[in-house]
Scaffold this active site. Sequence first.
Site, PDB file in Angstrom:
ATOM      1  N   GLY B 131     -15.830  -0.933   9.510  1.00 32.12           N
ATOM      2  CA  GLY B 131     -14.533  -0.956   8.850  1.00 32.12           C
ATOM      3  C   GLY B 131     -13.686   0.136   9.452  1.00 32.12           C
ATOM      4  O   GLY B 131     -13.190   0.021  10.576  1.00 32.12           O
ATOM      5  N   GLN B 339       4.976  -1.387 -15.870  1.00 33.67           N
ATOM      6  CA  GLN B 339       5.235  -0.578 -17.071  1.00 33.67           C
ATOM      7  C   GLN B 339       6.542  -1.022 -17.750  1.00 33.67           C
ATOM      8  O   GLN B 339       6.614  -1.135 -18.968  1.00 33.67           O
ATOM      9  CB  GLN B 339       5.322   0.910 -16.669  1.00 33.67           C
ATOM     10  N   ILE B 340       7.566  -1.261 -16.940  1.00 30.28           N
ATOM     11  CA  ILE B 340       8.864  -1.714 -17.473  1.00 30.28           C
ATOM     12  C   ILE B 340       8.695  -3.057 -18.183  1.00 30.28           C
ATOM     13  O   ILE B 340       9.280  -3.303 -19.228  1.00 30.28           O
ATOM     14  CB  ILE B 340       9.896  -1.842 -16.318  1.00 30.28           C
ATOM     15  N   GLY B 342       6.137  -4.083 -19.680  1.00 28.44           N
ATOM     16  CA  GLY B 342       5.297  -3.956 -20.866  1.00 28.44           C
ATOM     17  C   GLY B 342       4.224  -5.033 -20.891  1.00 28.44           C
ATOM     18  O   GLY B 342       3.675  -5.394 -19.843  1.00 28.44           O
ATOM     19  N   GLU B 366      -5.742  -2.806   7.876  1.00 29.43           N
ATOM     20  CA  GLU B 366      -5.260  -2.211   9.135  1.00 29.43           C
ATOM     21  C   GLU B 366      -5.267  -0.684   9.105  1.00 29.43           C
ATOM     22  O   GLU B 366      -4.309  -0.024   9.487  1.00 29.43           O
ATOM     23  CB  GLU B 366      -3.848  -2.751   9.475  1.00 29.43           C
ATOM     24  N   THR B 368      -7.161   2.270   6.413  1.00 31.77           N
ATOM     25  CA  THR B 368      -6.926   2.727   5.031  1.00 31.77           C
ATOM     26  C   THR B 368      -5.933   3.876   5.025  1.00 31.77           C
ATOM     27  O   THR B 368      -5.651   4.484   6.069  1.00 31.77           O
ATOM     28  CB  THR B 368      -8.247   3.239   4.411  1.00 31.77           C
ATOM     29  N   SER B 369      -5.430   4.189   3.838  1.00 30.62           N
ATOM     30  CA  SER B 369      -4.530   5.337   3.721  1.00 30.62           C
ATOM     31  C   SER B 369      -5.224   6.607   4.220  1.00 30.62           C
ATOM     32  O   SER B 369      -4.597   7.475   4.825  1.00 30.62           O
ATOM     33  CB  SER B 369      -4.097   5.527   2.265  1.00 30.62           C
ATOM     34  N   GLU B 370      -6.525   6.707   3.973  1.00 29.44           N
ATOM     35  CA  GLU B 370      -7.277   7.880   4.436  1.00 29.44           C
ATOM     36  C   GLU B 370      -7.262   7.956   5.966  1.00 29.44           C
ATOM     37  O   GLU B 370      -7.075   9.033   6.542  1.00 29.44           O
ATOM     38  CB  GLU B 370      -8.726   7.810   3.915  1.00 29.44           C
TER      39      GLU B 370
END
Lengths: 250, 382
Positions: B131, B339-340, B342, B366, B368-370
């Site tokens: 990965g 959240q808006i 609900g 593509e 990961t954020s890491e």
Amino acid sequence: MNIAVCIKQVPDTETKVRVSGDKKWIEEGEINFILNPYDELAVEEGLKIAEAHSGEVTVLSLGPDRITSAIRSALAMGANKAIHIKTDKNPLDPMATAEALAQVLREGNYDLILLGKQAIDDDHQQIGPILSEKLGIPAANVVTKLEVSADKITAERQIEGGFEKIECALPAIVTTQRGLNEPRYASLKGIMAAKKIQIEEKIVTVPDDKIEILEINYPPEKPPGKIVGEGADAVPELIRLLKEEAKVIS
Amino acid sequence: MDFELTTEQKLLKNTVRDFAEKEIAPVIEELDREEMFSTDLTAKMGELGLMGITISPDYGGMGMDYLSYCIAVEELSRIDASQAATVAAHNSLGISPIENCGNTIQKQKYLPDLCTGKKLWGFGLTEPNAGSDAGGTQTTAKQDKGQWVINGSKIFITNASTEITWGSTIQAISGTNSDGRKEYSCILVENDTPGFEAKQMKNKMVWRSSNTSELYFDDVRVPEENLLGNRGEGFHQMLNTLDCGRLSIAAMGLGGAQGAFEKALKYAQERSQFGKPIVKFQVNAFKFADMATEIEAARALLYRACWLKDSGKPFSKESAMAKLYCSETMGRIVNQAVQIFGGYGLMEEYGIARFYRDQKLLDIGEGTSEIQRLVISRMIGC
């Protein structure tokens, strides 16, 4: 078949229009301009006829520099040529616009002239009929079905409570109404092809406006709704108000 | 500095927006619910010209720049991530490597039908044990009698098992370098090759109407000339492909954020509680102010990264930054958007839950954020 389509650039229907400070016009700076949706129908119809009758479509538009994006939209849909009649601003008077368009249309020897039944900004619905008068050729207005042969057209047009079928010889003018066709999307290929087309610029004498805008105002705000009560007890009062105040039942 | 889009870019934005609203929006709820890939929508997107946006017209492409491509992906994602994924994976991962690394014969053979969207092409990199660590690749390609013999498997490959998939580019270990390190090469494999199987992966949380596949290779033999570029270039080809691919994932984050923001704003203007529209409560209004600001920042970052690429300047750092920031921006925005809404936000019927689910892929796919943070940190002197 030599086809001309007259188009106009108008504010996007989703734009929140703001009246300018002097109340004579709208604030143009924040507006997203688009090709008039009724003119889109005219471009589509022109392209379909040109494809069926090996013709050529020229779009014409009158206005300031900003209108080139509307012209490019029509070219991206597939129109072959474009003429930009350059003015500092759009005339307010349909008579002035039609006169300027007529001068250029006369030079083009077009078999068929298409345009939207109206522009969605000022809603005059006059350019088609005035052009017909000025060019001395027949016009079919508010057309929802169109058949074109080598020398004549058969058009179905909306009238109050029904349809009218008319026939007239070419050259002729047709103003387009929703239902006539489903305009194609400008494809990416069309967008790139349009880039290569040189827009011809013309300057003509535009007559002075004979009408003047005195004031532009927002429609009055809707008054808030009224809750007359809850449950069955409220019904008599509701009926009384519907009769006496709203006067919708008797 | 000029922030104005070109006439062509504006026309493209309008036409894709129009298309997405009229053709994709009405059918997406069902496609998503039923987890169906739509060959019909793919054909329409092909007709519009979305399947070979940056490819040269010589091979049937549109010859547009990378910013135009990202604007198209942004506008699709504003309505639906799955169709955006079909387009982005096909353009960035499917056909770009063939155009960038392929020889003339390969380009002439594959690109015209791929650019019209008549056929799709996948990009097989990820494996069950490879990965983030692409060096963990286990799929092998060995030369034998003028052929490559491929064994192994790939996973999470977009567009690789649809009815109209032609094949995939497969990265495999093709030998050992003189320094003892593994040698990687990319090889073109058509789906009808004996020993090859492409299997659709089902029950996804995200991109439910995009096609995701597992690929299996059991002594798959392809001609030697199916090698993409030169032997041993596979690792760099993959890195270059991912640099570009990141821009389109960033575009998906940006467009998804924009779409979720618009849905939430419209809802907040219409939904009344305590006698007034909930958008009028400062606690919500400030949420929207923050969302709008973050979207503008994300757009500026992505468009500049595209501009760097289109100007031929280095863009690896900026594309990683754009991918990271746009993906995470969308994460924050879909969270606030639900959240808006609900309780209604939790119901699929309202359409915002789909944005919430679809976003999660962007933190993972593509790179990961890491991994993006790792790439960026290495480029700024850490």
